[in-house]
Scaffold this active site. Sequence first.
Site, PDB file in Angstrom:
ATOM      1  CD  GLN A 167      -7.263 -24.289  65.218  1.00 18.60           C
ATOM      2  OE1 GLN A 167      -6.885 -24.909  64.230  1.00 18.60           O
ATOM      3  NE2 GLN A 167      -8.448 -24.503  65.750  1.00 18.60           N
ATOM      4  CE  LYS A 219      -7.490 -28.149  62.385  1.00 22.86           C
ATOM      5  NZ  LYS A 219      -7.795 -26.741  62.604  1.00 22.86           N
ATOM      6  CG  ASP A 231      -9.699 -23.436  57.881  1.00 23.11           C
ATOM      7  OD1 ASP A 231     -10.161 -24.571  58.083  1.00 23.11           O
ATOM      8  OD2 ASP A 231      -9.008 -22.813  58.714  1.00 23.11           O
TER       9      ASP A 231
HETATM   10  N1  GUN Z   1     -11.516 -23.274  65.089  1.00 23.80           N
HETATM   11  C1  GUN Z   1     -12.589 -24.055  65.255  1.00 23.80           C
HETATM   12  N2  GUN Z   1     -12.866 -24.729  64.118  1.00 23.80           N
HETATM   13  C2  GUN Z   1     -11.946 -24.346  63.220  1.00 23.80           C
HETATM   14  C3  GUN Z   1     -11.703 -24.688  61.857  1.00 23.80           C
HETATM   15  O1  GUN Z   1     -12.400 -25.477  61.226  1.00 23.80           O
HETATM   16  N3  GUN Z   1     -10.641 -24.062  61.284  1.00 23.80           N
HETATM   17  C4  GUN Z   1      -9.869 -23.181  61.937  1.00 23.80           C
HETATM   18  N4  GUN Z   1      -8.873 -22.601  61.276  1.00 23.80           N
HETATM   19  N5  GUN Z   1     -10.062 -22.834  63.192  1.00 23.80           N
HETATM   20  C5  GUN Z   1     -11.091 -23.428  63.827  1.00 23.80           C
END
Ligand code: GUN
Length: 286
Positions: free
Chosen positions: A97, A53, A120
């Site tokens: 996350q 990211k 998200d």
């Molecule tokens: N952990 C696994 N997939 C995701 C996601 O799409 N967003 C976040 N914040 N954590 C994750």
Amino acid sequence: MTNIISGTKLASKRKEVLKEAIIKANQKYHRSPKLAVILVGNDVGSLSYVKGKEKAALEVGITIETFHYEDNITEEILENKIKELNLDDNVDGILVQLPLPKHIAQDRIIDLILPSKDVDGFHPYNVASLYLKHEGILPCTPKGVIAMLDSENITIEGKRAVVVGRSNIVGMPLAKMLLDRNATVTICHSRTKNLKDITKEADILIACLGKAKFITSDMVKDGATVIDVGVNRDKITNKLCGDVDFDNVSLKTSYITKVPGGVGPMTICCLLENTYIAYLNHFNNK
Ligand code: GUN
């Protein structure tokens, strides 16, 4: 011969468009969009996702700041950080996350994020907005999947779509988005009886259950479109693989995605797009 829908190529194209838009917006608003990432602990998968990211954000001109905490952080410290980021006028998006360590109530933390900064799309406000067809922030992976189907002009309306997996992050919102595009949608899960009979009816089959190579060719209709959202390790080769047995399933499909290089890059791309939307909304007081 099947067509491979490349998430890497589509994300790369969309990131170019986004980068240009951000250059222009920067001239107007005199700052770049900013994403704050909260990472707790040292889970190898989470560390690698956050690195991906960070790299992608920098590519398109989004400022990204990661707040990395030890595993034993208190919920209070995390809550205070979210509150601080909510109030920070220079922060457009906040991403926590997941998963968080067990001693932290994940839902409480997500609920604290200002819905307008919840890039998200996990906050109950944004979840409800999707279900009520109100404007809101859409979750990144389902949004990426729909973009992949659209990029190949694959008709969704009137098609039989089967979603295998019912997570809040992927299966449930994706089923709703497919329904909103007038597909006839079935959601399957670990207790579904005669799963194969259902998946074999699918014109569009989405695998998002998190089990390596679970979808085998006998479960797929000739000419189907198969989208693989899974990210797993093959127990024998230790290589990254999806929820679909690609080598065999791809012999039957019209369109299919690969792992890696499929949905993953589109999830990140949609996160960047969501951050840009949150930034525009911020300046337009939405
Ligand atoms: N952990 C696994 N997939 C995701 C996601 O799409 N967003 C976040 N914040 N954590 C994750």
